[in-house]
Write a protein that holds these residues in place. Sequence first.
Motif, short mmCIF file in Angstrom:
data_model
loop_
_atom_site.label_atom_id
_atom_site.label_comp_id
_atom_site.label_asym_id
_atom_site.label_seq_id
_atom_site.Cartn_x
_atom_site.Cartn_y
_atom_site.Cartn_z
N UNK B 32 0.83 -1.21 0.00
CA UNK B 32 0.00 0.00 0.00
C UNK B 32 0.86 1.25 0.00
N UNK B 33 1.85 1.31 0.90
CA UNK B 33 2.72 2.49 0.96
C UNK B 33 3.49 2.67 -0.34
N UNK B 36 1.18 4.12 -3.00
CA UNK B 36 0.85 5.53 -2.73
C UNK B 36 2.04 6.42 -3.04
N UNK B 37 3.24 5.95 -2.69
CA UNK B 37 4.44 6.74 -2.99
C UNK B 37 4.68 6.84 -4.49
N UNK B 39 2.39 7.38 -6.58
CA UNK B 39 1.29 8.22 -7.08
C UNK B 39 0.06 7.46 -7.55
N UNK B 41 -3.60 6.33 -7.20
CA UNK B 41 -4.70 6.96 -6.46
C UNK B 41 -5.11 6.16 -5.22
N UNK B 42 -5.41 6.87 -4.16
CA UNK B 42 -5.79 6.31 -2.85
C UNK B 42 -6.84 5.19 -2.95
N UNK B 43 -7.92 5.46 -3.70
CA UNK B 43 -9.01 4.48 -3.80
C UNK B 43 -8.60 3.30 -4.69
N UNK B 46 -6.59 1.01 -2.57
CA UNK B 46 -7.47 0.24 -1.67
C UNK B 46 -8.00 -1.01 -2.38
N UNK B 220 3.80 11.81 -14.86
CA UNK B 220 4.08 12.29 -13.51
C UNK B 220 2.83 12.81 -12.80
N UNK B 221 1.65 12.62 -13.41
CA UNK B 221 0.41 13.08 -12.79
C UNK B 221 0.20 12.37 -11.46
N UNK B 222 -0.32 13.13 -10.49
CA UNK B 222 -0.55 12.58 -9.16
C UNK B 222 -1.95 12.04 -8.98
N UNK B 223 -2.48 12.21 -7.78
CA UNK B 223 -3.75 11.61 -7.39
C UNK B 223 -4.91 11.97 -8.32
N UNK B 224 -4.88 13.14 -8.91
CA UNK B 224 -6.02 13.60 -9.70
C UNK B 224 -6.17 12.87 -11.03
#
Lengths: 277, 292
Positions: B32-33, B36-37, B39, B41-43, B46, B220-224
């Motif tokens: 999980x870590x 997330x590191x 990039x 997405x959080x969901x 999961x 390089x796009x992040x969470x969005x």
Amino acid sequence: LYGDKEIDEEFLEELEEILLTSDLGVKTSYRLFAEVEEKVSHKELENPAHLRRFLQQEIGTILKQAEAPWEIREKPYVIMTIGVNGVGKTTTIGKLASIFAKQKKKVVLGAADTFRAAAVEQLTVWAERAKVPIIKQSMGADPAAVAFDTLQSAIKREADIVIIDTAGRLHTKVNLMDELKKIRRVLDKALPGAPHEVLLVLDANTGQNAITQAQMFNEAIGVTGLVMTKLDGTAKGGVIVGVCDELKVPVRYIGIGESLRDLRPFDASDFVDALFD
Amino acid sequence: SLSDKLDVTFKKLRGQGRLTEDNIKEALREVRMTLLEADVNFLVVKQFVKAVRERAMGSEVLQSLTPAQQFIKIVNEELTSLMGGSAVDLELNSAPPVVILMVGLQGSGKTTSSGKLALSLKKKKRRPFLVPVDVYRPAAIDQLQSLGRQIDVPVFPSTDSQDPVKISRKAVETARQQGYDTVIIDTAGRLQIDEKLMAELEKIKAAVKPREILLVADAMTGQEAVNIAKTFNDTLDITGVVLTKLDGDARGGAALSIKAVTGKPIKFVGEGEKLSALDVFHPDRMASRILG
Ligand SMILES: Nc1nc2c(ncn2[C@@H]2O[C@H](COP(=O)(O)OP(=O)(O)OP(=O)(O)O)[C@@H](O)[C@H]2O)c(=O)[nH]1
Ligand SMILES: Nc1nc2c(ncn2[C@@H]2O[C@H](COP(=O)(O)OP(=O)(O)OP(=O)(O)O)[C@@H](O)[C@H]2O)c(=O)[nH]1
Ligand SMILES: [Mg+2]
Ligand SMILES: [Mg+2]
């Protein structure tokens, strides 16, 4: 994060999601989260509004040092604009030039992106919009030569501000980072002390790579200021917290759109508010 | 790296012949870590971790592998199959001219990727036609025309006082008349929340019925990445993705986020600024890059 729900398990899960999805990153998010859990377990945070204020203070503290008035003392004051591909350097220069021109400052632009297709044409349109002169050479010319030319011309005209545009480049490309070093050396040669500002432009959509970008550009030629663009989009730009924590340099402006007037001074508390919207 | 971390995690659990709820709990946390590191997405993370747990629970550890190796094998396989198994090519099997529409956020690499695609089609003996419909960005049309000249591919003579929908329609008609079999339409960068500009894309789509609608996204796009891709897909029903700037060192978790939320294949990757720097997508390479 509003109103008078209670701070329960579900609430903390929502908070975790808000922190992580804002691109604050694992390290920063869990550091803040741990502080919150600690305070909650000691009943030091009663409700969401309280918690929100606490987080705003914590993040605000890191960002407060990023909010400093831009002291422009040298003449001409030379700004070198850098950053990876497509983040908004050229557009930001147009906007900045316009701001300075409206302050009755004499501005000169340097089209030192001699590599990318139509880069010089693009900056030329911005120069026309901001009503400032631009120094350029042909595509394929040595960027350092254009930078030198621009500074020389600016000194002759007794300009107040010089803004040098450079080609986008990935921080992992050694030869391109060497080129930046050369541009910097040449500016210093033309005017000892120049560039007075090395402005790193970051895109709000970028994830954790923004921190690596900032570190590597800083290592190569030293970064003295930041601009974060595209905050009119849905990305929260949370990476700015990690970047500011690392580099300890001010965020000069934020880009909030594609037209000449879409550049605002950075306001730390507005920024933190927006994180939790 | 993730496999080093997992070696440490599983070393604490010697002599385990099976992956159990307990011994994989810590390992799942490491995964999980890591994601997330990178990039992702959080969901999406999961969901992925849940899928890995289900596969890992009770799975027999093969004689030849340590529990750590077995676990990472599962993670790698899960991630690779999620990334899309094998390469998917462009759909060019329809009556010419086949239309390809390039869409995406500002600065993601659409114009450059349009040039790259044109070059690769030309090398495959097709007759591509480039169409600039970005009438907003200063010198955008000049940029595409310059790329067309570099690779000797014709470019429709748009001007920025014209309307993108009209340009598209006229360009496809010109292609049909001149015998160009593939039309690549380069659109202006836009926010997925810009209703007027998203409607413009819908109008272009209705006017020229593209065979391919490619979302060009920055690696390089992040969470969005999830929300951006979802909106472009919901609005246009994209047919594929071009992931750009993979020559950098971004882990590229956006690739997983985009694939997970749209279900659409990543068809190409951009690996440099040169027009030759386009490659087909390799899901296994992407998976190991994300896992670090
Ligand atoms: N929505 C939005 N778009 C922006 C902003 N700043 C720049 N852009 C857009 O982002 C795209 C890239 O901008 P450029 O100024 O060409 O970026 P650049 O860093 O100079 O790009 P390269 O020179 O190719 O590396 C353009 O479409 C700009 O209009 C902003 O604050 N908001
Ligand atoms: N290193 C690298 N740079 C790339 C890649 N693809 C595009 N670029 C660069 O990224 C920058 C932006 O590319 P553009 O093609 O102008 O992007 P765009 O999406 O058309 O931008 P807008 O039209 O403003 O939305 C340019 O400097 C390109 O050279 C890639 O795969 N690798
Ligand atoms: Mg530029
Ligand atoms: Mg473009």
